[in-house]
Scaffold this active site. Sequence first.
Site, short mmCIF file in Angstrom:
data_model
loop_
_atom_site.label_atom_id
_atom_site.label_comp_id
_atom_site.label_asym_id
_atom_site.label_seq_id
_atom_site.Cartn_x
_atom_site.Cartn_y
_atom_site.Cartn_z
N CYS A 143 85.70 21.90 60.59
CA CYS A 143 85.69 23.48 61.78
C CYS A 143 85.88 22.68 63.38
CB CYS A 143 84.81 23.79 61.25
SG CYS A 143 84.89 25.06 59.81
N HIS A 144 84.78 21.76 63.04
CA HIS A 144 84.51 21.44 64.54
C HIS A 144 84.39 19.73 64.57
CE1 HIS A 144 83.19 25.57 64.11
NE2 HIS A 144 84.28 25.46 65.16
#
Lengths: 179, 415, 276
Positions: A143-144
Amino acid sequence: MATEIKEEPTRRDFLYVTTGAFAAVGGAAAVWPLIDQMNPDASVKALASIEADISAIEVGQSVTFKWRGKPVFVRHRTASEIEEANAVPLEDLRDPATDAERVLAGHEEWLVMVGLCTHLGCVPLGQKPGEEKGEYNGWFCPCHGSHYDSAGRIRKGPAPKNLVLPPFEFLSDTLIKIG
Amino acid sequence: MAGNSSYNPTNKVEKWFDERLPLLRFSKEHLMDFPSPKNINYWWTFGAVLAVMLVVQIITGIILAMHYTPNIALAFDSVEHIRRNVNYGRIIQGTHAVGASMFFFAVYIHMFRGLYYGSYKAPREILWILGVVIFLLMMATAFMGYVLPWGQMSFWGATVITNLFTAIPVVGEPILSLLIGGFVVDNPTLNRFFSLHYLLPFIIAAVVALHIWALHVPGNGNPTGVEVKSSADTLPFHPYFTMKDLFVVVVFFIPFAWFVFFAPDILGHADNYIEANPFVTPAHIVPEWYLLPFYAMLRAIDFDVFFISAKLGGVIIMFGSIIILMVIPWLDGSKVRSGSFRPMFKPFYWLFVVNFMMLMYLGAQPAEGIYVILSKVGTAYYFGYFLLVLPILARIETPKPLPSSISQAVLDKNK
Amino acid sequence: MNMKKNIFAIFAVIAMLISTAPAMAAAVTGKPAELQKWSFAGVFGTYDTNQLQRGFQVFYEVCSSCHGAKQISFRNFAEPGGPEFSKEQVKALAAEYTIIDPELEEGERTATPADRWPSPFATELEARDANNGALPPDFSVLAKARNLAKKFPMNFYDMATAYQEGGADYIYNFLVNYEDAPHGVEIGDGQSYNAFLGTGISMMSPLMDELVEYDGTDVPLTVEQYAKDVSAFMYWMSDPHLVQRKTIGFNVLIFLSVLALLMYLVKRKIWAGVKH
């Protein structure tokens, strides 16, 4: 006719206060069930702890169990992974913890963690063979871009904390109880 | 009405607030000062009981909606889940189900009180009509609520009641499909009944507000039927009637709790513990007890009248039995309000009460033999009471002398 | 007040009718039910743990091969107020069953105490195939889905005594009344005659003397005893929190009674100076 009656003020007040207090206690007792019904019900609580059979997990393999609706990563670590984790100096860590603090004594090869990234709750990659394991040979959150090492500790990226350890114990060498 | 307000803001904040939104003034006037006849008896306390019951039903209902699933595959199990797994679910669900019965029990007492003491007479016609509207809304709400557990009685009750609309010529069938959203009672029906069952109580609450508004214009009636003449006839609502009402509410909760905790299923029907099955109809379909008198009247019409079929006739009679309540103020022309001063009225009134209970009993019996005949007699008296007895009594009856005032009546009683 | 007098008269008549009515209850169409003394009936009733354990044994060894209990979780057997098996016993019991779980790679797993009692048949069709076209009903709420049809005024008597255990009576009477069909009564192919129902029924008499071995008790091994025990167990399944509910109920009633008395005194005090 609506005039107040002033005789025996103390006895009258005593009756009013007693009745009011009694009613208030009863009211409070009646409100509790109305609130408590929102708490997890019996069928949810029954799933608060699970037993996981880990006998089939080979060295170097990982399995994901479902516990309280969340994924739990159970990894049977190789000797080199343990060594690698022990070799990291604590001052290099964002959320300092030794490898020994992340596992149960006598079962150092078993790493059991809640498989949710401590940044914003995505499920990191690295459980299945061939998945991206990140720069530190552990788990990688797509995701990040958080990187976790072979002890599940945060090494790089936005996540603030190491992967969370659920309460667990060994019921036997091949059976663990999570929760 | 309170007349000159007794509310005096005690500080600047209250004054500031009062000039912008006189909420405290309003509450003081209508919840505390509201003058009520000092001679009203315990039959007058059921209005407060009903207000409390509406709140109980709304609170427990909102809670049940947090756990209930309005889907035909899950509804029955979700109700069982509430009873078995949700914290205090057995009690909350029991309170809601038993509460419906207690609500109707209280509303019947409230209505029969009104019929005895002539509470519908001028200037309280609108107050009475709003009450009948509330009663209709209550019946609709209770009916739809009974469908939600999706047992056999839920399903077949829904089927039978919605099929009543097919009695309407020409548009009946289209109305039925519009109501149930399909060819038979099914998932769309359950979903919309859930939605409406959630909505209607709030509409009831709104009509209750109007009902109380309409009450506060002429003020409470009283057992003598003589209007309030001076402030000596009345007492402020608080603390006299608040405490009297609260006492009755607590007493009312005792049988309520008895059923909830010791026999929560006894007022329901065993067949509703069988999940709905569109292919098997239970041997005896019976509505809940509080709808039985009207159900008995529906079934009493088993004959055609000219071009009106038995089916349509039954529906007209059933709905007519409630609609007729709305026009009683104009059917009963007697100048005397209270039944206590009407010697000829009394036996007819009590016969009406007994007749209503008989219809309730008959509604639960199979539609055969003597039961059918009795249902017809009962239906005839129900309508005869309103259409013949009340208008005729108004002309021929000589009432007993009325007391000159409420205070006088109280003095006479305490002699 | 006249109105009050009349109401009292009505109540008095009802009370008289109740007190003179013999204790009886009509069965469906067959012979009248014999009402049993259930330990869980009435206001003070609680379940008899030993009876529930015996009833469970009958259910487990006899009924459960055809009848499910989908609302029951294994954990319920260890809960207070029920059969109160130990946690270990429940775990071992659950482990005898397999749960179909499409989420798993294997498609199934061993049941745990958190799981529901698995249905003996995967689909209704399968159940009917195995049972000569008849569908064995689920037991979870069956004891409440059956009841004795009681007429006025007995139904009021039951309300006043909080007797809502007619379902257990129904099941008991059903189980002990299998007989040979009387002359002139036609029953269907493969059916057995049940005198309580007064009709033929697809299920054969499931019980016979000494069918189930009760360990370590001198409870008689008779059809009547088995029927009683399993009826009690089925009633527990339909209402597992009965004991807790009644316990709370006592506190609530005591509280309300005291509050009602206090409220009455308050009301009387407030109205003391007013003639009304």
